[in-house]
Design a protein around this motif. Sequence first.
Motif, PDB file in Angstrom:
ATOM      1  N   ARG A  15     -89.392  -6.698   8.166  1.00 32.03           N
ATOM      2  CA  ARG A  15     -89.915  -5.811   7.126  1.00 32.03           C
ATOM      3  C   ARG A  15     -89.503  -6.265   5.728  1.00 32.03           C
ATOM      4  NH1 ARG A  15     -88.643   0.683   6.497  1.00 32.03           N
ATOM      5  NH2 ARG A  15     -90.060   1.087   4.747  1.00 32.03           N
ATOM      6  N   GLY A  16     -88.263  -6.681   5.571  1.00 30.68           N
ATOM      7  CA  GLY A  16     -87.778  -7.095   4.264  1.00 30.68           C
ATOM      8  C   GLY A  16     -87.872  -5.942   3.278  1.00 30.68           C
ATOM      9  N   ALA A  17     -88.478  -6.217   2.097  1.00 29.68           N
ATOM     10  CA  ALA A  17     -88.635  -5.184   1.074  1.00 29.68           C
ATOM     11  C   ALA A  17     -89.992  -4.493   1.160  1.00 29.68           C
ATOM     12  CB  ALA A  17     -88.454  -5.803  -0.309  1.00 29.68           C
ATOM     13  N   ALA A  18     -90.770  -4.804   2.192  1.00 28.22           N
ATOM     14  CA  ALA A  18     -92.095  -4.192   2.324  1.00 28.22           C
ATOM     15  C   ALA A  18     -91.959  -2.688   2.528  1.00 28.22           C
ATOM     16  CB  ALA A  18     -92.849  -4.812   3.494  1.00 28.22           C
ATOM     17  N   PRO A  19     -92.817  -1.890   1.904  1.00 33.36           N
ATOM     18  CA  PRO A  19     -92.707  -0.434   2.044  1.00 33.36           C
ATOM     19  C   PRO A  19     -93.142   0.086   3.403  1.00 33.36           C
ATOM     20  CG  PRO A  19     -94.625  -1.014   0.730  1.00 33.36           C
ATOM     21  CD  PRO A  19     -93.865  -2.287   0.951  1.00 33.36           C
ATOM     22  N   ALA A  20     -93.955  -0.686   4.113  1.00 27.52           N
ATOM     23  CA  ALA A  20     -94.503  -0.202   5.382  1.00 27.52           C
ATOM     24  C   ALA A  20     -93.617  -0.563   6.564  1.00 27.52           C
ATOM     25  CB  ALA A  20     -95.904  -0.766   5.596  1.00 27.52           C
ATOM     26  N   GLU A  21     -93.316   0.425   7.397  1.00 25.74           N
ATOM     27  CA  GLU A  21     -92.783   0.152   8.728  1.00 25.74           C
ATOM     28  C   GLU A  21     -93.980  -0.223   9.587  1.00 25.74           C
ATOM     29  OE1 GLU A  21     -89.674   3.094  10.093  1.00 25.74           O
ATOM     30  OE2 GLU A  21     -90.556   4.205   8.412  1.00 25.74           O
ATOM     31  N   ARG A  22     -93.837  -1.270  10.396  1.00 28.51           N
ATOM     32  CA  ARG A  22     -95.007  -1.779  11.114  1.00 28.51           C
ATOM     33  C   ARG A  22     -94.790  -1.762  12.621  1.00 28.51           C
ATOM     34  NH1 ARG A  22     -96.619  -7.219   7.912  1.00 28.51           N
ATOM     35  NH2 ARG A  22     -94.635  -7.869   8.823  1.00 28.51           N
ATOM     36  N   LEU A  54     -96.654  -3.201  16.380  1.00 23.21           N
ATOM     37  CA  LEU A  54     -97.662  -3.973  17.089  1.00 23.21           C
ATOM     38  C   LEU A  54     -98.533  -2.992  17.864  1.00 23.21           C
ATOM     39  CD1 LEU A  54     -95.473  -6.874  18.523  1.00 23.21           C
ATOM     40  CD2 LEU A  54     -97.040  -6.976  16.569  1.00 23.21           C
ATOM     41  N   VAL A  55     -99.831  -3.245  17.868  1.00 17.59           N
ATOM     42  CA  VAL A  55    -100.768  -2.351  18.542  1.00 17.59           C
ATOM     43  C   VAL A  55    -101.166  -2.965  19.876  1.00 17.59           C
ATOM     44  CG1 VAL A  55    -102.981  -1.160  18.397  1.00 17.59           C
ATOM     45  CG2 VAL A  55    -101.636  -1.545  16.323  1.00 17.59           C
ATOM     46  N   ASP A  56    -100.908  -2.230  20.957  1.00 18.02           N
ATOM     47  CA  ASP A  56    -101.245  -2.693  22.315  1.00 18.02           C
ATOM     48  C   ASP A  56    -100.719  -4.104  22.572  1.00 18.02           C
ATOM     49  OD1 ASP A  56    -102.491  -0.278  22.816  1.00 18.02           O
ATOM     50  OD2 ASP A  56    -104.492  -1.005  22.332  1.00 18.02           O
ATOM     51  N   GLY A  57     -99.498  -4.350  22.152  1.00 22.29           N
ATOM     52  CA  GLY A  57     -98.865  -5.631  22.401  1.00 22.29           C
ATOM     53  C   GLY A  57     -99.105  -6.688  21.355  1.00 22.29           C
ATOM     54  N   GLY A  58     -99.963  -6.420  20.373  1.00 19.66           N
ATOM     55  CA  GLY A  58    -100.216  -7.367  19.285  1.00 19.66           C
ATOM     56  C   GLY A  58    -101.333  -8.345  19.629  1.00 19.66           C
ATOM     57  N   PRO A  59    -101.684  -9.233  18.696  1.00 17.32           N
ATOM     58  CA  PRO A  59    -100.985  -9.461  17.424  1.00 17.32           C
ATOM     59  C   PRO A  59    -101.340  -8.462  16.308  1.00 17.32           C
ATOM     60  CG  PRO A  59    -102.814 -10.969  17.590  1.00 17.32           C
ATOM     61  CD  PRO A  59    -102.783 -10.203  18.889  1.00 17.32           C
ATOM     62  N   ALA A  60    -102.349  -7.610  16.555  1.00 20.78           N
ATOM     63  CA  ALA A  60    -102.733  -6.642  15.525  1.00 20.78           C
ATOM     64  C   ALA A  60    -101.579  -5.680  15.262  1.00 20.78           C
ATOM     65  CB  ALA A  60    -103.975  -5.875  15.957  1.00 20.78           C
ATOM     66  N   ARG A  61    -101.478  -5.229  13.997  1.00 23.68           N
ATOM     67  CA  ARG A  61    -100.400  -4.349  13.581  1.00 23.68           C
ATOM     68  C   ARG A  61    -100.949  -3.174  12.791  1.00 23.68           C
ATOM     69  NH1 ARG A  61     -97.110  -8.951  10.487  1.00 23.68           N
ATOM     70  NH2 ARG A  61     -99.196  -9.097   9.625  1.00 23.68           N
ATOM     71  N   VAL A  62    -100.183  -2.115  12.762  1.00 22.18           N
ATOM     72  CA  VAL A  62    -100.481  -0.979  11.905  1.00 22.18           C
ATOM     73  C   VAL A  62     -99.195  -0.616  11.170  1.00 22.18           C
ATOM     74  CG1 VAL A  62     -99.965   0.749  13.689  1.00 22.18           C
ATOM     75  CG2 VAL A  62    -101.490   1.337  11.783  1.00 22.18           C
ATOM     76  N   GLY A  63     -99.323  -0.194   9.933  1.00 17.85           N
ATOM     77  CA  GLY A  63     -98.161   0.161   9.138  1.00 17.85           C
ATOM     78  C   GLY A  63     -98.183   1.621   8.727  1.00 17.85           C
ATOM     79  N   VAL A  64     -97.010   2.168   8.488  1.00 19.63           N
ATOM     80  CA  VAL A  64     -96.874   3.526   7.965  1.00 19.63           C
ATOM     81  C   VAL A  64     -95.886   3.477   6.810  1.00 19.63           C
ATOM     82  CG1 VAL A  64     -96.222   5.903   8.419  1.00 19.63           C
ATOM     83  CG2 VAL A  64     -97.358   4.568  10.209  1.00 19.63           C
ATOM     84  N   ILE A  65     -96.331   3.947   5.649  1.00 17.67           N
ATOM     85  CA  ILE A  65     -95.468   4.008   4.477  1.00 17.67           C
ATOM     86  C   ILE A  65     -94.988   5.448   4.334  1.00 17.67           C
ATOM     87  CG2 ILE A  65     -95.317   3.674   1.983  1.00 17.67           C
ATOM     88  CD1 ILE A  65     -97.468   1.554   2.212  1.00 17.67           C
ATOM     89  N   ALA A  66     -93.748   5.671   4.740  1.00 17.24           N
ATOM     90  CA  ALA A  66     -93.179   7.025   4.736  1.00 17.24           C
ATOM     91  C   ALA A  66     -92.435   7.258   3.429  1.00 17.24           C
ATOM     92  CB  ALA A  66     -92.270   7.210   5.942  1.00 17.24           C
ATOM     93  N   SER A  67     -93.169   7.275   2.340  1.00 14.11           N
ATOM     94  CA  SER A  67     -92.562   7.356   1.006  1.00 14.11           C
ATOM     95  C   SER A  67     -91.766   8.625   0.790  1.00 14.11           C
ATOM     96  CB  SER A  67     -93.657   7.269  -0.063  1.00 14.11           C
ATOM     97  OG  SER A  67     -94.403   6.092   0.075  1.00 14.11           O
ATOM     98  N   VAL A  68     -92.102   9.676   1.527  1.00 12.49           N
ATOM     99  CA  VAL A  68     -91.446  10.973   1.338  1.00 12.49           C
ATOM    100  C   VAL A  68     -90.368  11.215   2.391  1.00 12.49           C
ATOM    101  CG1 VAL A  68     -91.802  13.475   1.239  1.00 12.49           C
ATOM    102  CG2 VAL A  68     -93.512  11.923   0.247  1.00 12.49           C
TER     103      VAL A  68
END
Length: 335
Positions: free
Chosen positions: A234-241, A243-257
Amino acid sequence: MTAVETGLLDTFGRRAVDLRVSVTDRCNLRCTYCMPEEGLQWLAKDTLLTDEEIVRLVGIAVGELGVREVRFTGGEPLLRPGIVGIVAACAQLTPRPELSLTTNGIALSRTAQALRDAGLDRVNVSVDTLDPATFKTLTRRDRLDDVHAGLAAAEAVGLRPVKLNAVLMRGVNDHEAADLLAYALEHGYELRFIEQMPLDAQHGWDRSKMITAEEILERLSARFTLTPEPDERRGAAPAERWLVDGGPARVGVIASVTRPFCRACDRTRLTADGQIRNCLFATEETDLRGALRAGAGNAEIAELWRKAMWGKKAAAGIDDPSFHQPERPMSAIGG
């Protein structure tokens, strides 16, 4: 250390290398979580940075302060007449920064090729719903087909990865979480959900009505298998990511609050009227436009910028009882 190596440090050891540049406060949508239906009182033209001023300030950030990534935002940045020229000039800077743009996608089908030719690397497009009626309710405009066309154009000209940003609103589009992810997977886009933040012009944000990151993940997990990526990726990226159904596709969630990422924040922000904000939720700004127009040299402007970032708070403080929503709305700040 050189000035670039020192860069935009704060007292907590964070270094800003990601610059968000708002090029306009105007927008051609009226999203309910951003501004009222009648719009806002826009910034006066003579207070806005000129194209040349934007390029000069980006040049100082890149050449003297160690910024490596530049994201153009608004309002809606594609409403800025000189946006292609601004991108082209910034692509010629040394060292060459990574250049991206956040847009609602409405004008993207007409501008994608020119932006790519100018040197833009990728785009983030706001897509909160796949339903035309819901889109009209959320944005107060009937333009969803234009957004789809813009996404297709961005993909076709190579502005990859095309990233989608989605904000879920309770009782409006929160039932579409899994459908939005299925759409992104089908087209090869990267989807990120963003918790609704207190940045609306109406100051009507209500935490109790916000769809949280946990709720988003629950809705997605009903249809997909999500595997969290290792934290070190993740590093400094705002999104927690995930893997979707084992990958390689990904989805992120930015939980700013609910799960803010302030400890690793590496951003600095330049508003359309030339103010530096060291945090999206800052209540104070540093005026670079005034110094620029008074004839300040690059070194003087760089020092003002350093001082602005040095005073950055440890956290945005949304959970603090003393938190006050910024007076300036998201359209003026640049998301």
